[in-house]
Design a protein around this motif. Sequence first.
Motif, PDB file in Angstrom:
ATOM      1  N   SER A  18       0.819  -1.201   0.000  1.00 32.66           N
ATOM      2  CA  SER A  18       0.000   0.000   0.000  1.00 32.66           C
ATOM      3  C   SER A  18       0.858   1.259   0.000  1.00 32.66           C
ATOM      4  N   GLN A 168     -13.027  -8.707   1.676  1.00 32.67           N
ATOM      5  CA  GLN A 168     -13.552  -7.496   2.301  1.00 32.67           C
ATOM      6  C   GLN A 168     -12.463  -6.485   2.664  1.00 32.67           C
ATOM      7  N   ARG A 170      -9.418  -6.154   1.441  1.00 30.60           N
ATOM      8  CA  ARG A 170      -8.755  -5.589   0.259  1.00 30.60           C
ATOM      9  C   ARG A 170      -9.650  -4.595  -0.477  1.00 30.60           C
ATOM     10  N   LEU A 171     -10.948  -4.814  -0.447  1.00 30.80           N
ATOM     11  CA  LEU A 171     -11.873  -3.965  -1.185  1.00 30.80           C
ATOM     12  C   LEU A 171     -12.333  -2.740  -0.400  1.00 30.80           C
ATOM     13  N   TYR A 172     -12.438  -2.873   0.941  1.00 32.74           N
ATOM     14  CA  TYR A 172     -13.083  -1.808   1.703  1.00 32.74           C
ATOM     15  C   TYR A 172     -12.273  -1.251   2.875  1.00 32.74           C
ATOM     16  N   ASN A 173     -11.237  -1.930   3.284  1.00 31.11           N
ATOM     17  CA  ASN A 173     -10.478  -1.448   4.445  1.00 31.11           C
ATOM     18  C   ASN A 173      -9.015  -1.835   4.303  1.00 31.11           C
ATOM     19  N   PHE A 174      -8.407  -1.368   3.211  1.00 29.64           N
ATOM     20  CA  PHE A 174      -7.043  -1.765   2.894  1.00 29.64           C
ATOM     21  C   PHE A 174      -6.055  -1.048   3.807  1.00 29.64           C
ATOM     22  N   SER A 180      -9.772   1.027  -0.806  1.00 26.60           N
ATOM     23  CA  SER A 180      -9.489  -0.172  -1.595  1.00 26.60           C
ATOM     24  C   SER A 180      -8.013  -0.265  -1.952  1.00 26.60           C
ATOM     25  N   ASP A 181      -7.554  -1.476  -2.235  1.00 29.72           N
ATOM     26  CA  ASP A 181      -6.179  -1.700  -2.677  1.00 29.72           C
ATOM     27  C   ASP A 181      -5.967  -0.945  -3.987  1.00 29.72           C
ATOM     28  N   LEU A 189     -12.183  -3.022 -10.091  1.00 27.44           N
ATOM     29  CA  LEU A 189     -12.572  -2.772  -8.701  1.00 27.44           C
ATOM     30  C   LEU A 189     -14.088  -2.629  -8.593  1.00 27.44           C
ATOM     31  N   LYS A 193     -16.497  -5.096  -6.408  1.00 32.56           N
ATOM     32  CA  LYS A 193     -17.399  -4.574  -5.376  1.00 32.56           C
ATOM     33  C   LYS A 193     -18.852  -4.939  -5.677  1.00 32.56           C
TER      34      LYS A 193
END
Length: 289
Positions: A18, A168, A170-174, A180-181, A189, A193
Amino acid sequence: MLNYNSKPLLFALVFIHSLFSSSQGQLLVGFYSQTCPTAESIVHSVVDENFKRDPGNAAVLLRLQFHDCFVKGCDGSILINNGAEGERGARGNLGVGGYEIIEEAKKMLESVCPGVVSCADIVALAARDAVSLLLKSRFQQKGLSDRDLVLLSGGAHTIGLTACFFMQKRLYNFTPSGGSDPSIDPGFLRELKANCPFNGDPNVKIPLDPVTEFKFDDQVFVNIKNGFAVIASDARLSDDNNTRQILESYIGSGQNFQADFAKAMVKMGTIGVKTGSQGEIRRVCSNVN
């Protein structure tokens, strides 16, 4: 998925990646390619030498990066040695190490590219390289090469499904900034989602290779290269120069990928095999005799 007890390591790789994405406001891979072309290779060489002396330095450098970033951001301020009142001497940073490794890399960089590479970037580069070396060393300890790593970890995902439950974060709380990542292609993406909404059905599964879902081919490597990797561990294969080159070498290779994957599977199948009187034939596989 290949199971080699690497959940903490993969989390670390997600964290490090990240910091090296190409999204606005974040560090760009290859940022110093024009101003200091050897920057990344210099840091890598220093980290590699220190890792060989003590593999524990991987965790040390990762912790250094973590502590630097979570106090007013990733600015290298933890490196400043200004006594007990400073960030470096704070109670919460007691036990943090790796400063001498960063100083070693900085000294080499200053001799080649004076005043170009920031201390914060060196910390981030060092942490990335340390974790990458640790991932590869785990395979090497089992007699497996970087090529085996790419084939067994990424190539195995040419077929099969993964549960949205594992998507979840990786998509919403990276980690560490949320969202997102950033390595995911923007269009893909949106598709991910749509199939895996936040707090969606944990029983929903999506293909690891949405392009050729039921075909054993090199398409998964094309996906990874272009930002269409479904799971984080596949995307991380592009972070290391060597594994990325290996991955890209199989794109369009036809039967070479399949043949080498078979060899890697056979090689993995010989790890720790018990022969003769070393083992036993269990009468029921779920019970010991």
